[in-house]
Write a protein that holds these residues in place. Structure first.
Motif, PDB file in Angstrom:
ATOM      1  N   THR A  18       0.817  -1.219   0.000  1.00  0.00           N
ATOM      2  CA  THR A  18       0.000   0.000   0.000  1.00  0.00           C
ATOM      3  C   THR A  18       0.850   1.268   0.000  1.00  0.00           C
ATOM      4  O   THR A  18       0.312   2.363   0.084  1.00  0.00           O
ATOM      5  CB  THR A  18      -0.942   0.032   1.219  1.00  0.00           C
ATOM      6  OG1 THR A  18      -0.162  -0.068   2.412  1.00  0.00           O
ATOM      7  CG2 THR A  18      -1.951  -1.101   1.160  1.00  0.00           C
ATOM      8  N   SER A  19       2.157   1.120  -0.078  1.00  0.00           N
ATOM      9  CA  SER A  19       3.031   2.296  -0.106  1.00  0.00           C
ATOM     10  C   SER A  19       3.545   2.481  -1.530  1.00  0.00           C
ATOM     11  O   SER A  19       4.187   1.608  -2.093  1.00  0.00           O
ATOM     12  CB  SER A  19       4.200   2.127   0.864  1.00  0.00           C
ATOM     13  OG  SER A  19       4.955   0.990   0.517  1.00  0.00           O
ATOM     14  N   GLY A  20       3.219   3.604  -2.127  1.00  0.00           N
ATOM     15  CA  GLY A  20       3.661   3.882  -3.487  1.00  0.00           C
ATOM     16  C   GLY A  20       2.715   3.315  -4.523  1.00  0.00           C
ATOM     17  O   GLY A  20       1.772   2.593  -4.213  1.00  0.00           O
ATOM     18  N   ASP A  21       2.980   3.662  -5.763  1.00  0.00           N
ATOM     19  CA  ASP A  21       2.145   3.212  -6.872  1.00  0.00           C
ATOM     20  C   ASP A  21       2.653   1.900  -7.438  1.00  0.00           C
ATOM     21  O   ASP A  21       3.857   1.659  -7.494  1.00  0.00           O
ATOM     22  CB  ASP A  21       2.116   4.257  -7.986  1.00  0.00           C
ATOM     23  CG  ASP A  21       1.376   5.511  -7.579  1.00  0.00           C
ATOM     24  OD1 ASP A  21       0.405   5.402  -6.802  1.00  0.00           O
ATOM     25  OD2 ASP A  21       1.753   6.596  -8.036  1.00  0.00           O
ATOM     26  N   TYR A  23       2.327  -0.372 -10.945  1.00  0.00           N
ATOM     27  CA  TYR A  23       1.956  -0.256 -12.346  1.00  0.00           C
ATOM     28  C   TYR A  23       1.867  -1.643 -12.957  1.00  0.00           C
ATOM     29  O   TYR A  23       2.772  -2.458 -12.811  1.00  0.00           O
ATOM     30  CB  TYR A  23       2.987   0.578 -13.103  1.00  0.00           C
ATOM     31  CG  TYR A  23       3.125   1.959 -12.533  1.00  0.00           C
ATOM     32  CD1 TYR A  23       2.240   2.964 -12.893  1.00  0.00           C
ATOM     33  CD2 TYR A  23       4.123   2.248 -11.611  1.00  0.00           C
ATOM     34  CE1 TYR A  23       2.348   4.234 -12.348  1.00  0.00           C
ATOM     35  CE2 TYR A  23       4.235   3.522 -11.061  1.00  0.00           C
ATOM     36  CZ  TYR A  23       3.340   4.504 -11.431  1.00  0.00           C
ATOM     37  OH  TYR A  23       3.446   5.752 -10.885  1.00  0.00           O
ATOM     38  N   SER A  36      -2.883   1.239 -12.873  1.00  0.00           N
ATOM     39  CA  SER A  36      -2.060   1.582 -11.714  1.00  0.00           C
ATOM     40  C   SER A  36      -2.951   1.607 -10.483  1.00  0.00           C
ATOM     41  O   SER A  36      -4.170   1.790 -10.579  1.00  0.00           O
ATOM     42  CB  SER A  36      -1.355   2.928 -11.894  1.00  0.00           C
ATOM     43  OG  SER A  36      -2.291   3.969 -11.959  1.00  0.00           O
ATOM     44  N   THR A  37      -2.333   1.391  -9.327  1.00  0.00           N
ATOM     45  CA  THR A  37      -3.050   1.416  -8.059  1.00  0.00           C
ATOM     46  C   THR A  37      -2.109   1.877  -6.963  1.00  0.00           C
ATOM     47  O   THR A  37      -0.911   1.641  -7.035  1.00  0.00           O
ATOM     48  CB  THR A  37      -3.636   0.035  -7.708  1.00  0.00           C
ATOM     49  OG1 THR A  37      -4.318   0.121  -6.455  1.00  0.00           O
ATOM     50  CG2 THR A  37      -2.564  -1.042  -7.616  1.00  0.00           C
ATOM     51  N   SER A  38      -2.660   2.517  -5.969  1.00  0.00           N
ATOM     52  CA  SER A  38      -1.881   2.868  -4.775  1.00  0.00           C
ATOM     53  C   SER A  38      -2.428   2.141  -3.552  1.00  0.00           C
ATOM     54  O   SER A  38      -1.921   2.301  -2.454  1.00  0.00           O
ATOM     55  CB  SER A  38      -1.903   4.380  -4.551  1.00  0.00           C
ATOM     56  OG  SER A  38      -3.228   4.832  -4.374  1.00  0.00           O
ATOM     57  N   THR A  39      -3.459   1.307  -3.768  1.00  0.00           N
ATOM     58  CA  THR A  39      -4.075   0.560  -2.666  1.00  0.00           C
ATOM     59  C   THR A  39      -3.621  -0.893  -2.627  1.00  0.00           C
ATOM     60  O   THR A  39      -3.931  -1.604  -1.676  1.00  0.00           O
ATOM     61  CB  THR A  39      -5.608   0.573  -2.784  1.00  0.00           C
ATOM     62  OG1 THR A  39      -5.986  -0.151  -3.968  1.00  0.00           O
ATOM     63  CG2 THR A  39      -6.149   1.980  -2.834  1.00  0.00           C
ATOM     64  N   SER A  59       6.846  -1.760  -9.019  1.00  0.00           N
ATOM     65  CA  SER A  59       6.618  -0.758  -7.983  1.00  0.00           C
ATOM     66  C   SER A  59       7.971  -0.387  -7.393  1.00  0.00           C
ATOM     67  O   SER A  59       8.887  -1.218  -7.354  1.00  0.00           O
ATOM     68  CB  SER A  59       5.702  -1.326  -6.892  1.00  0.00           C
ATOM     69  OG  SER A  59       5.436  -0.352  -5.908  1.00  0.00           O
TER      70      SER A  59
END
Length: 76
Positions: A18-21, A23, A36-39, A59
């Motif tokens: 959950t830290s950073g994006d 891809y 992309s997700t940040s979750t 990531s």
């Protein structure tokens, strides 16, 4: 049509990233998709049945990974 629910987890701890994006590139025979997700979670809809896809994701702080999968429709 396929529906995928993807969770990205740390290979060492098993915890959701959950830290950073993150891809993700899905590479199919005819089309490519970028997400992309940040979750650490992705829901993907409308991929072709019986198609081979390369999943390439990355990531910050993690090694880029590649996997090939064939999506099949298991509904009867």
């Amino acid at each position: 049509m396929q529906y995928l629910n993807i969770s990205f987890k740390d290979e060492n701890t098993g915890n959701l990233i959950t830290s950073g994006d993150i891809y993700l590139e899905l590479i199919g025979s005819y089309l490519s998709y970028n997400y992309s997700t940040s979750t650490g979670l992705l829901d993907i809809i409308a991929l072709d049945d019986n198609s081979l896809y390369t999943f390439r994701y990355r990531s910050s702080g993690y090694t880029e990974r590649y996997y090939e999968i064939t999506l099949t429709n298991n509904l009867s």
